[in-house]
Write an enzyme that holds these catalytic residues in place. Structure first.
Site, PDB file in Angstrom:
ATOM      1  N   ASP A 143     -10.710  -6.641   6.127  1.00  0.00           N
ATOM      2  CA  ASP A 143      -9.502  -5.753   5.420  1.00  0.00           C
ATOM      3  C   ASP A 143     -10.018  -4.792   4.226  1.00  0.00           C
ATOM      4  O   ASP A 143      -9.986  -3.819   4.333  1.00  0.00           O
ATOM      5  CB  ASP A 143      -8.364  -6.246   4.870  1.00  0.00           C
ATOM      6  CG  ASP A 143      -7.187  -5.442   4.629  1.00  0.00           C
ATOM      7  OD1 ASP A 143      -6.656  -4.708   5.755  1.00  0.00           O
ATOM      8  OD2 ASP A 143      -6.951  -5.553   3.562  1.00  0.00           O
TER       9      ASP A 143
ATOM     10  N   SER B 264      11.248   0.669   7.855  1.00  0.00           N
ATOM     11  CA  SER B 264      10.717  -0.470   7.597  1.00  0.00           C
ATOM     12  C   SER B 264      11.711  -1.584   7.537  1.00  0.00           C
ATOM     13  O   SER B 264      12.955  -1.582   7.314  1.00  0.00           O
ATOM     14  CB  SER B 264      10.419  -0.372   5.993  1.00  0.00           C
ATOM     15  OG  SER B 264       9.424  -1.544   5.529  1.00  0.00           O
TER      16      SER B 264
ATOM     17  N   ILE C 154       0.852  -1.206   0.137  1.00  0.00           N
ATOM     18  CA  ILE C 154      -0.067  -0.013   0.044  1.00  0.00           C
ATOM     19  C   ILE C 154       0.704   1.223  -0.084  1.00  0.00           C
ATOM     20  O   ILE C 154       0.570   2.265  -0.531  1.00  0.00           O
ATOM     21  CB  ILE C 154      -1.157   0.088   1.254  1.00  0.00           C
ATOM     22  CG1 ILE C 154      -2.044   1.030   0.830  1.00  0.00           C
ATOM     23  CG2 ILE C 154      -0.279   0.328   2.588  1.00  0.00           C
ATOM     24  CD1 ILE C 154      -3.163   0.610  -0.001  1.00  0.00           C
TER      25      ILE C 154
ATOM     26  N   LYS D  99      -5.813   2.646   7.337  1.00  0.00           N
ATOM     27  CA  LYS D  99      -7.016   1.589   7.784  1.00  0.00           C
ATOM     28  C   LYS D  99      -6.603   0.457   7.741  1.00  0.00           C
ATOM     29  O   LYS D  99      -5.585  -0.208   6.884  1.00  0.00           O
ATOM     30  CB  LYS D  99      -8.224   1.926   6.890  1.00  0.00           C
ATOM     31  CG  LYS D  99      -8.258   1.874   5.433  1.00  0.00           C
ATOM     32  CD  LYS D  99      -8.247   0.476   4.832  1.00  0.00           C
ATOM     33  CE  LYS D  99      -8.307  -0.818   5.187  1.00  0.00           C
ATOM     34  NZ  LYS D  99      -8.292  -1.859   3.987  1.00  0.00           N
TER      35      LYS D  99
END
Lengths: 323, 323
Positions: free
Chosen positions: A167, A35, A13, A89
């Site tokens: 999801d 990350s 994403i 989200k």
């Protein structure tokens, strides 16, 4: 003046949406990423937020797009370090942790933004405006996609807390809670869970609506061929179909032009949101406005519906999922 | 002046607790009941709330103790009819419906009270006062009871929305959220679900605490012999054991006298709550205070923890439950 921002979690994403939106944003400058695995070409990458903050103290905001379960610790760390936070989200793996983050942000006078990207789809504001004065008779959500196509290798989705079909389904719920002028609540839910997974691959939901309208949702991760993210909405004054995840809208069978605006732009703070960029462009514009006004936007209602579905849902075991 | 109240749902908890508490209450007069099955001797009984209100318009408050799933409709009906509402725990089958009820009550200028009877157990206020300035290192909840003994014939507990072992477990969570000076959130949960039931018969929960204290809960409905409803609490300044569901408290091994008061009574509105009556006596006294002040008390944090456990919990199938 641009806000120097860091991105945490360089996965699908982030690469597909956050990095392009940040590149195009007049409000933000992507200064660094943290990350465990991925990195963004040309942007300094770090293994931890601590290391990132040490090297880039000028970062004042953090955008977090790691999976829900580890998200809280990272968000809490960013807030404790005095950084504003934007959350992909769902905003967390539990409702309670989101409330904690909101309280932490308020106490530290920082902004926190629980984003719901589907609310920024091109026609959602129009659907909301059209529905405002109508009497709803039914609303049917069909959210069917092929998990193998859209979530390749995302094994966290099948583990506890990964939400499974919720999801993507939470995107539909974020639109539902945005466009309806009244609240609804889950009346019944059936969750279809593969024998070898912790989370559902499909779900049937029924909601109670204050006027007795029939509100339901059909989520399915097993959809091959045509993919469907739509809402079929009937009222006593006509019908509306919101499709393509909120990008397309038809009223009584007539498709609305993509640049049509049914909503009062003044209601939205004087800015016409519809034609500008994509969903993530608008999310970052929203975040910039929150930072400018010192506000917080932490609407947890979509996540509450998911939690309610898990709490009161009946589970049905289905055949194992093999990627 | 007493408030004329109606009781909805004359089942086990109504007969065991609500009716005796109302009989002894100086604040309320039980005028009528509405229940599909049970009735209270000497009190007019109705099959529906509509019939009750038609016959007894003088009723201004309703106390609802039917199972969670049908609760919302009854509570909404009472509010629409202009009556104040008191809810047995849990306040609903979904978090969203509880938020709707709260909004409805506020809009109609009515009081609504989500009760948590275990918070009124004799030593809970003392535990809260003692913990206020201590540094927690661990808190272990053990809530083990024999479902056959305490919930005979309550088949709704095993159906979707009935919460299973969380029906008693939410009592522990209501105490936890009352006595801890900081919020916690669910980190992991394992739910043990009988093959022939929708809801768990046991659960292991782990919470994240802001100072890193080890907070966990072990709920089990299969406990024969000795029954345990206790919390073992360790701090850097001593240990506290809260047992018998909150009725008994020991600090560093010394049991506190049942009438000892560690908390500042002024903090509780000038009233010493500890020695007066039982849990339900105090719930109705609280409700009377809310009615007098026009306030609402709708703390949903225990239910949120349950919803979180269902949402992020891993399920393990266990042997069928046979009553």
């Amino acid at each position: 003046m641009t806000t120097k921002i860091a991105l945490v979690g360089v996965g699908k994403i982030a690469r597909d949406q956050h990095v392009p939106a940040l590149s195009a944003s007049p409000d933000f400058e992507l200064v660094a990423t943290a990350s465990l695995e991925g990195a963004v070409e040309g942007v300094p990458g770090f293994q931890s937020l601590d290391a990132l903050f040490a090297a880039h103290p000028e970062v004042t905001a953090v955008s977090i797009c790691i999976p829900p379960v580890p998200r809280f610790e990272v968000a809490a760390q960013a807030l404790r370090s005095g950084r504003h936070v934007m959350l992909e989200k769902p905003p967390g793996a539990s409702v309670s942790e989101c409330r904690e983050l909101e309280a932490m942000a308020k106490q530290a006078d920082l902004s926190i933004y629980a984003t719901w990207h589907s609310r920024e789809a091109a026609q959602v504001a129009n659907a909301r405006a059209w529905l405002r004065n109508k009497r709803l008779t039914s609303l049917t959500i069909t959210w069917k996609e092929d998990v193998r196509r859209w979530h390749p290798g995302q094994t966290w989705i099948w583990k506890s807390g990964g939400l499974g079909v919720f999801d993507p389904g939470i995107n539909a719920l974020s639109i539902l809670t945005e466009i309806l002028p009244v609240p609804v609540h889950m009346r019944a839910a059936t969750l279809f869970v593969p024998e070898n997974c912790d989370t559902p691959i499909a779900a049937d939901l029924t909601f109670a609506h204050p006027d007795g309208a029939a509100v339901s949702a059909d989520f399915d991760f097993r959809q091959e061929g045509e993919q469907t993210w739509s809402m079929d909405i009937r009222t006593t004054e006509g019908d509306l179909v919101l499709s393509d995840g909120g990008a397309r809208l038809a009223i009584d069978g007539e498709t609305l032009a993509s640049d049509a605006v049914l909503h009062e732009t003044a209601d939205e703070g004087g800015e016409d949101k519809a034609p500008l960029g994509g969903e993530y462009h608008r999310l970052y514009a929203n975040f910039a406005r929150l930072l400018a006004s010192g506000e917080t936007d932490m609407d947890l209602s979509p996540l509450l519906h998911v939690a309610d579905a898990f709490m009161l849902g009946r589970r049905v075991s289905v055949e194992p999922f093999i990627e």
